[in-house]
Design a protein around this motif. Structure first.
Motif, PDB file in Angstrom:
ATOM      1  N   ARG A  40       0.847  -1.184   0.000  1.00  0.00           N
ATOM      2  CA  ARG A  40       0.000   0.000   0.000  1.00  0.00           C
ATOM      3  C   ARG A  40       0.881   1.231   0.000  1.00  0.00           C
ATOM      4  O   ARG A  40       2.016   1.203   0.439  1.00  0.00           O
ATOM      5  CB  ARG A  40      -0.848   0.040   1.273  1.00  0.00           C
ATOM      6  CG  ARG A  40      -1.667  -1.184   1.451  1.00  0.00           C
ATOM      7  CD  ARG A  40      -2.828  -1.166   0.540  1.00  0.00           C
ATOM      8  NE  ARG A  40      -3.574   0.082   0.724  1.00  0.00           N
ATOM      9  CZ  ARG A  40      -4.453   0.537  -0.136  1.00  0.00           C
ATOM     10  NH1 ARG A  40      -4.689  -0.117  -1.232  1.00  0.00           N
ATOM     11  NH2 ARG A  40      -5.106   1.641   0.081  1.00  0.00           N
ATOM     12  N   TYR A 280      -7.094   7.664   8.504  1.00  0.00           N
ATOM     13  CA  TYR A 280      -6.601   9.021   8.301  1.00  0.00           C
ATOM     14  C   TYR A 280      -6.835   9.808   9.573  1.00  0.00           C
ATOM     15  O   TYR A 280      -7.960   9.885  10.043  1.00  0.00           O
ATOM     16  CB  TYR A 280      -7.381   9.725   7.192  1.00  0.00           C
ATOM     17  CG  TYR A 280      -7.332   9.102   5.819  1.00  0.00           C
ATOM     18  CD1 TYR A 280      -8.180   8.050   5.480  1.00  0.00           C
ATOM     19  CD2 TYR A 280      -6.484   9.612   4.843  1.00  0.00           C
ATOM     20  CE1 TYR A 280      -8.158   7.500   4.201  1.00  0.00           C
ATOM     21  CE2 TYR A 280      -6.463   9.070   3.562  1.00  0.00           C
ATOM     22  CZ  TYR A 280      -7.301   8.015   3.245  1.00  0.00           C
ATOM     23  OH  TYR A 280      -7.283   7.475   1.983  1.00  0.00           O
ATOM     24  N   HIS A 289      -3.532   9.161  -7.131  1.00  0.00           N
ATOM     25  CA  HIS A 289      -2.867   7.955  -7.640  1.00  0.00           C
ATOM     26  C   HIS A 289      -3.871   7.159  -8.457  1.00  0.00           C
ATOM     27  O   HIS A 289      -5.065   7.437  -8.421  1.00  0.00           O
ATOM     28  CB  HIS A 289      -2.358   7.102  -6.475  1.00  0.00           C
ATOM     29  CG  HIS A 289      -3.459   6.574  -5.595  1.00  0.00           C
ATOM     30  ND1 HIS A 289      -4.045   7.340  -4.612  1.00  0.00           N
ATOM     31  CD2 HIS A 289      -4.100   5.384  -5.572  1.00  0.00           C
ATOM     32  CE1 HIS A 289      -5.000   6.629  -4.014  1.00  0.00           C
ATOM     33  NE2 HIS A 289      -5.056   5.433  -4.590  1.00  0.00           N
ATOM     34  N   ASP A 291      -4.991   3.023  -8.976  1.00  0.00           N
ATOM     35  CA  ASP A 291      -4.761   1.735  -8.323  1.00  0.00           C
ATOM     36  C   ASP A 291      -4.217   0.719  -9.321  1.00  0.00           C
ATOM     37  O   ASP A 291      -3.772  -0.354  -8.927  1.00  0.00           O
ATOM     38  CB  ASP A 291      -6.070   1.211  -7.714  1.00  0.00           C
ATOM     39  CG  ASP A 291      -6.513   2.062  -6.542  1.00  0.00           C
ATOM     40  OD1 ASP A 291      -5.672   2.780  -5.972  1.00  0.00           O
ATOM     41  OD2 ASP A 291      -7.710   2.018  -6.209  1.00  0.00           O
ATOM     42  N   GLY A 313     -13.206  12.160   2.452  1.00  0.00           N
ATOM     43  CA  GLY A 313     -13.860  11.765   1.204  1.00  0.00           C
ATOM     44  C   GLY A 313     -12.852  11.323   0.146  1.00  0.00           C
ATOM     45  O   GLY A 313     -11.641  11.412   0.337  1.00  0.00           O
ATOM     46  N   HIS A 350      -7.446   9.094  -8.440  1.00  0.00           N
ATOM     47  CA  HIS A 350      -8.263   9.448  -7.275  1.00  0.00           C
ATOM     48  C   HIS A 350      -7.358   9.663  -6.071  1.00  0.00           C
ATOM     49  O   HIS A 350      -6.183   9.323  -6.106  1.00  0.00           O
ATOM     50  CB  HIS A 350      -9.295   8.348  -6.997  1.00  0.00           C
ATOM     51  CG  HIS A 350      -8.675   7.017  -6.690  1.00  0.00           C
ATOM     52  ND1 HIS A 350      -8.181   6.189  -7.676  1.00  0.00           N
ATOM     53  CD2 HIS A 350      -8.436   6.392  -5.518  1.00  0.00           C
ATOM     54  CE1 HIS A 350      -7.678   5.099  -7.121  1.00  0.00           C
ATOM     55  NE2 HIS A 350      -7.808   5.188  -5.794  1.00  0.00           N
ATOM     56  N   GLY A 352      -7.393  10.080  -1.444  1.00  0.00           N
ATOM     57  CA  GLY A 352      -8.098  10.194  -0.177  1.00  0.00           C
ATOM     58  C   GLY A 352      -7.860  11.623   0.294  1.00  0.00           C
ATOM     59  O   GLY A 352      -6.734  11.990   0.611  1.00  0.00           O
ATOM     60  N   ARG A 360     -10.777   9.399   9.948  1.00  0.00           N
ATOM     61  CA  ARG A 360     -11.567   8.749   8.898  1.00  0.00           C
ATOM     62  C   ARG A 360     -10.980   7.367   8.637  1.00  0.00           C
ATOM     63  O   ARG A 360      -9.760   7.214   8.543  1.00  0.00           O
ATOM     64  CB  ARG A 360     -11.520   9.601   7.626  1.00  0.00           C
ATOM     65  CG  ARG A 360     -12.213   8.967   6.432  1.00  0.00           C
ATOM     66  CD  ARG A 360     -12.259   9.940   5.250  1.00  0.00           C
ATOM     67  NE  ARG A 360     -12.909   9.311   4.117  1.00  0.00           N
ATOM     68  CZ  ARG A 360     -12.254   8.820   3.063  1.00  0.00           C
ATOM     69  NH1 ARG A 360     -10.944   8.903   2.981  1.00  0.00           N
ATOM     70  NH2 ARG A 360     -12.932   8.258   2.074  1.00  0.00           N
ATOM     71  N   VAL A 362     -11.342   3.905   6.049  1.00  0.00           N
ATOM     72  CA  VAL A 362     -11.963   3.270   4.870  1.00  0.00           C
ATOM     73  C   VAL A 362     -11.422   1.860   4.699  1.00  0.00           C
ATOM     74  O   VAL A 362     -10.303   1.547   5.090  1.00  0.00           O
ATOM     75  CB  VAL A 362     -11.725   4.036   3.547  1.00  0.00           C
ATOM     76  CG1 VAL A 362     -12.335   5.407   3.570  1.00  0.00           C
ATOM     77  CG2 VAL A 362     -10.258   4.104   3.187  1.00  0.00           C
TER      78      VAL A 362
HETATM   79  O1  LIG Z   1      -9.584   6.985   1.263  1.00  0.00           O
HETATM   80  C1  LIG Z   1     -10.119   6.925   0.177  1.00  0.00           C
HETATM   81  O2  LIG Z   1     -11.260   7.324   0.018  1.00  0.00           O
HETATM   82  C2  LIG Z   1      -9.367   6.390  -1.007  1.00  0.00           C
HETATM   83  C3  LIG Z   1      -8.522   5.210  -0.699  1.00  0.00           C
HETATM   84  C4  LIG Z   1      -7.727   4.768  -1.895  1.00  0.00           C
HETATM   85  O3  LIG Z   1      -7.694   5.389  -2.885  1.00  0.00           O
HETATM   86  C5  LIG Z   1      -6.971   3.506  -1.869  1.00  0.00           C
HETATM   87  O4  LIG Z   1      -6.969   2.843  -0.853  1.00  0.00           O
HETATM   88  O5  LIG Z   1      -6.360   3.164  -2.882  1.00  0.00           O
END
Ligand SMILES: O=C(O)CCC(=O)C(=O)O
Ligand SMILES: [Fe+2]
Length: 386
Positions: A40, A280, A289, A291, A313, A350, A352, A360, A362
């Motif tokens: 990651r 976060y 970045h 993916d 977001g 995209h 984060g 936050r 995810v």
């Molecule tokens: O935190 C987010 O909304 C995006 C996470 C993301 O882009 C990722 O994990 O590759």
């Protein structure tokens, strides 16, 4: 031969032939392996193209009920800071307007439509791929605002998409399209995952392991307790893949094209890339970045009231916008409530968004095809179906 990769959430305990068989039935003519991605990225820009290891997973069970996407405006909170109001009506989204949980930028607009199929033949009370409601958010540019973008970009005459001169992205899965799936996880399940992630993070801190400990902007959790693992595998099998097959047949076809049937009884292995939860804290962000995988799903795990809505977001840029060109003046931010998933083509740039205050969480997983990987299926015996 093509290889199917499901970059996903789970440990070796999930490994079984179930998913392979399931994927075989999805793809009908497919021969697929499932692989994990090895690392990651953190706050810095990063490259995710390093080599993959093999992982085979199985999935089970069901989930999800009512619709809950939250507006991005702080006014949505009541005085006690309770949950933002829920969208229960379609009238926020008429196919043209942008709902509150989608924030446009100066140069990019979002066109949102809502999809809901009434199929009374299916009786599931929980998430139902056929009946479930989903949102399609299309990324479009404001042509007159193009000056915020780099000179390398131009506008395609046909549909006003911003493209680089070099890249033709029109054949991508979910081209400039973000799919928002409400209620993949219940609030309780989100809380459970966050608690478990926090526990693991604390353990790692105590033992001084893991990069996540250093910044807390990201971390890879490898040892979720079993009820969390069950929740995570359910997201893929019973929601994401079902959903793709039932509601996005064109994506299903593209994803599984050219595959042959997976032999039953294929041995399972799972190496690494265990569940990925990103945490976060104030100041943390994931820089723009791609993916580099066919599909990614991001599921926010904690309520929007946990951080101010001027941060947080996920931000998306029109295809062809490279991470280097992606800036905060462009792109579209999505802030669905916790438990809702954003499904998108992993080649879309995209990020984060930086979290200003609070925390936050995810959950993230990806699915992709890899044309380079060679798998010799002849070495596997067909144990279950001799
Ligand atoms: O935190 C987010 O909304 C995006 C996470 C993301 O882009 C990722 O994990 O590759
Ligand atoms: Fe990402």
């Amino acid at each position: 031969m093509r290889t199917l990769k499901v970059f996903t959430l789970g440990s070796s305990r999930f490994c079984s032939t179930t998913l392979l068989q399931r994927l075989a039935s999805y793809s009908r003519n497919s021969k697929s392996m499932i692989q994990s991605h090895p690392h990651r990225g953190g706050k810095q820009k990063f490259d995710r193209k390093s080599s993959a290891t093999i992982v085979l997973l199985s999935f089970s069970t069901t989930i999800a009920t009512s619709l809950c996407l939250s507006p991005t405006s702080n006014e949505a909170y009541n005085e006690k800071g309770n949950a933002p109001q829920q969208f229960t009506q379609d009238d926020n989204i008429d196919g043209i307007n942008t709902p509150g949980w989608v924030k446009e930028s100066k140069s990019t607009k979002a066109k949102c439509s809502i999809h809901h199929t009434e199929d009374t033949s299916v009786k599931s009370e929980k998430f139902n791929a056929m009946k479930s409601k989903f949102y399609e958010v299309r990324l479009e540019s404001f042509p007159d605002q193009m000056k915020v973008c780099d000179r390398k970009l131009h506008i395609e005459d046909t549909n006003d998409l911003v493209q680089t001169d070099e890249v033709d992205t029109s054949n991508q899965l979910l081209h400039n399209t973000l799919i928002v799936l409400p209620d993949l996880l219940s609030t309780e399940e989100c809380e459970m995952l966050v608690q478990d992630a926090e526990r693991i993070l604390e353990e790692k801190k105590r033992n001084n392991i893991g990069k996540g400990v250093k910044t807390e902007s990201w971390t890879i959790y490898s040892s979720f307790e079993s009820r969390c693992q069950k929740v995570m595998k359910r997201i893929l099998e019973n929601v994401v893949l079902d959903f793709i097959e039932a509601r996005l047949p064109q994506v299903d076809r593209l994803l599984f094209r050219d595959h042959e049937v997976i032999p039953k009884g294929m041995p399972m292995e799972y190496y690494w890339d265990d569940p990925v939860v990103i945490k976060y804290k104030a100041g943390n962000m994931l820089a723009p970045h791609t993916d580099d995988r066919d599909l990614t799903i991001v599921v926010p795990l904690n309520p929007l009231r946990d951080f101010p809505l001027d941060g947080g977001g996920t931000r998306f840029w029109i295809e062809g916008t490279t991470p280097e060109l992606a800036d905060d003046d462009s792109g579209v931010s999505l802030k669905p409530n916790c438990g809702s998933g954003i499904l998108f083509n992993g080649n879309i740039t995209h990020s984060g968004n930086s979290v200003v205050e609070g925390t936050r969480f995810v959950l993230m997983t990806s699915i992709t095809l890899d044309e380079d990987d060679e798998v010799d299926y002849d070495e596997y015996d067909d144990e279950e179906n001799p």
